[in-house]
Motif scaffolding. Structure first.
Motif, short mmCIF file in Angstrom:
data_model
loop_
_atom_site.label_atom_id
_atom_site.label_comp_id
_atom_site.label_asym_id
_atom_site.label_seq_id
_atom_site.Cartn_x
_atom_site.Cartn_y
_atom_site.Cartn_z
N ALA A 1 0.83 -1.20 0.00
CA ALA A 1 0.00 0.00 0.00
C ALA A 1 0.87 1.26 0.00
O ALA A 1 0.38 2.34 -0.24
N GLY A 2 2.16 1.11 0.25
CA GLY A 2 3.09 2.24 0.26
C GLY A 2 3.55 2.62 -1.13
O GLY A 2 2.92 2.29 -2.13
N LYS A 3 4.67 3.27 -1.21
CA LYS A 3 5.11 3.84 -2.48
C LYS A 3 6.55 3.47 -2.86
O LYS A 3 7.17 4.16 -3.65
N ILE A 4 7.09 2.34 -2.32
CA ILE A 4 8.50 2.02 -2.56
C ILE A 4 8.71 0.62 -3.12
O ILE A 4 9.53 0.43 -4.01
N GLU A 5 8.00 -0.38 -2.60
CA GLU A 5 8.37 -1.77 -2.85
C GLU A 5 7.57 -2.50 -3.94
O GLU A 5 8.01 -3.57 -4.38
N SER A 6 6.45 -2.00 -4.37
CA SER A 6 5.66 -2.71 -5.38
C SER A 6 6.48 -2.91 -6.64
O SER A 6 7.01 -1.96 -7.21
N GLY A 7 6.60 -4.17 -7.04
CA GLY A 7 7.38 -4.50 -8.23
C GLY A 7 8.75 -5.06 -7.94
O GLY A 7 9.40 -5.62 -8.82
N ASN A 8 9.23 -4.94 -6.69
CA ASN A 8 10.54 -5.49 -6.32
C ASN A 8 10.56 -7.01 -6.48
O ASN A 8 9.52 -7.66 -6.43
N LEU A 9 11.76 -7.56 -6.58
CA LEU A 9 11.95 -9.01 -6.47
C LEU A 9 12.71 -9.26 -5.17
O LEU A 9 13.84 -8.79 -4.99
N ASN B 1 -3.55 3.17 -6.32
CA ASN B 1 -3.61 3.07 -4.87
C ASN B 1 -5.00 2.58 -4.44
O ASN B 1 -6.00 3.20 -4.78
N GLU B 2 -5.04 1.47 -3.74
CA GLU B 2 -6.25 0.83 -3.24
C GLU B 2 -7.18 0.38 -4.36
O GLU B 2 -8.34 0.05 -4.12
N GLY B 3 -6.67 0.35 -5.60
CA GLY B 3 -7.46 -0.14 -6.73
C GLY B 3 -6.89 -1.45 -7.24
O GLY B 3 -5.87 -1.94 -6.77
N TRP B 4 -7.55 -2.02 -8.25
CA TRP B 4 -7.08 -3.27 -8.85
C TRP B 4 -5.94 -2.98 -9.82
O TRP B 4 -6.03 -2.06 -10.63
N ASN B 5 -4.88 -3.76 -9.71
CA ASN B 5 -3.69 -3.64 -10.55
C ASN B 5 -3.40 -4.97 -11.22
O ASN B 5 -3.57 -6.03 -10.60
N ASP B 6 -2.93 -4.92 -12.45
CA ASP B 6 -2.50 -6.11 -13.17
C ASP B 6 -1.03 -6.36 -12.86
O ASP B 6 -0.22 -5.43 -12.94
N TYR B 7 -0.70 -7.61 -12.51
CA TYR B 7 0.69 -7.97 -12.20
C TYR B 7 1.04 -9.18 -13.05
O TYR B 7 0.35 -10.19 -13.01
N VAL B 8 2.09 -9.07 -13.84
CA VAL B 8 2.55 -10.18 -14.68
C VAL B 8 3.97 -10.53 -14.24
O VAL B 8 4.81 -9.64 -14.09
N ILE B 9 4.20 -11.81 -14.06
CA ILE B 9 5.53 -12.33 -13.73
C ILE B 9 5.91 -13.27 -14.86
O ILE B 9 5.16 -14.19 -15.19
N ILE B 10 7.07 -13.04 -15.45
CA ILE B 10 7.59 -13.95 -16.48
C ILE B 10 8.89 -14.53 -15.93
O ILE B 10 9.83 -13.80 -15.66
N ALA B 11 8.88 -15.84 -15.72
CA ALA B 11 10.05 -16.56 -15.21
C ALA B 11 10.41 -17.63 -16.23
O ALA B 11 9.74 -18.64 -16.34
N LYS B 12 11.45 -17.36 -17.00
CA LYS B 12 11.88 -18.29 -18.04
C LYS B 12 13.33 -18.63 -17.79
O LYS B 12 14.20 -17.75 -17.92
N GLY B 13 13.59 -19.87 -17.38
CA GLY B 13 14.95 -20.24 -16.99
C GLY B 13 15.38 -19.40 -15.80
O GLY B 13 14.65 -19.29 -14.82
N ASN B 14 16.54 -18.77 -15.91
CA ASN B 14 17.02 -17.93 -14.81
C ASN B 14 16.74 -16.44 -15.04
O ASN B 14 17.28 -15.59 -14.36
N HIS B 15 15.87 -16.14 -16.01
CA HIS B 15 15.52 -14.76 -16.34
C HIS B 15 14.13 -14.46 -15.77
O HIS B 15 13.15 -15.10 -16.14
N LEU B 16 14.05 -13.48 -14.88
CA LEU B 16 12.83 -13.14 -14.15
C LEU B 16 12.45 -11.70 -14.42
O LEU B 16 13.30 -10.81 -14.32
N ARG B 17 11.18 -11.48 -14.78
CA ARG B 17 10.71 -10.13 -15.06
C ARG B 17 9.35 -9.92 -14.42
O ARG B 17 8.51 -10.82 -14.42
N HIS B 18 9.12 -8.73 -13.87
CA HIS B 18 7.84 -8.35 -13.28
C HIS B 18 7.30 -7.13 -14.04
O HIS B 18 8.07 -6.25 -14.44
N PHE B 19 5.98 -7.10 -14.18
CA PHE B 19 5.29 -5.98 -14.83
C PHE B 19 4.05 -5.63 -14.00
O PHE B 19 3.31 -6.53 -13.61
N ILE B 20 3.82 -4.35 -13.74
CA ILE B 20 2.59 -3.90 -13.09
C ILE B 20 1.92 -2.91 -14.02
O ILE B 20 2.54 -1.93 -14.45
N ASN B 21 0.67 -3.20 -14.36
CA ASN B 21 -0.11 -2.36 -15.27
C ASN B 21 0.65 -2.06 -16.57
O ASN B 21 0.64 -0.94 -17.07
#
Length: 155
Positions: free
Chosen positions: A37-45, A91-111
């Motif tokens: 709910a804060g403003k720093i960590e969303s999207g981190n691994l 903030n406090e709404g619905w967000n799309d989160y996509v995680i792509i993990a292919k082999g040792n390559h990891l990617r995150h996407f929000i909206n």
């Protein structure tokens, strides 16, 4: 998947392992796609019960073996400013989160915005498989909701 959070912080764990049974359910360790709910960590691994933060929002990193559980993390590029990525999160709404993990390559996407890009070269600790787990973090009262979870096998 989609998530909505009011107060606190949470995440979804992937390629994780059940470490033990806790009072309120299994205790899990492994890769975690953070959101809050804060403003720093969303999207981190973050690697729960492991090596800690492997990439902060906006970073492209390569994780290499270090001493013990502490890896050597090389920041190799930028995906944008953390504040600009945060501006796309509802903030406090619905967000799309996509995680792509292919082999040792990891990617995150929000909206639609890529938040991290990690290549995990630490052969001893890099997980190639495991479970998915939805996190409810301890702490102050919060509401965490998930919906529309989809799992796809990549070629």
């Amino acid at each position: 998947f989609q998530y909505r959070i009011v107060g606190g912080n949470s995440g979804i764990q992937y390629r994780s392992k059940v470490l033990q049974q806790g009072e309120f359910g299994p205790i899990v360790g492994g890769y975690q796609a953070d959101f809050e709910a804060g403003k720093i960590e969303s999207g981190n691994l973050y690697e729960e019960r492991g090596r800690g933060i492997l990439a902060k929002r906006g970073e492209k990193t390569v994780v290499k073996s270090g001493e013990g559980k502490k890896p050597e993390i090389e920041v190799t590029g930028s995906l944008g400013k953390s504040e600009d990525i945060q501006a796309r999160i509802k903030n406090e709404g619905w967000n799309d989160y996509v995680i792509i993990a292919k082999g040792n390559h990891l990617r995150h996407f929000i909206n639609g915005q890529q938040t991290i890009d990690v290549t995990d070269e630490d052969a001893t600790h890099a997980a190639k498989s495991g479970i998915l787990a939805l996190q409810m973090h301890r702490g102050p009262p919060m509401t965490v909701q998930f919906k529309n979870l989809q799992l796809r096998t990549l070629p």
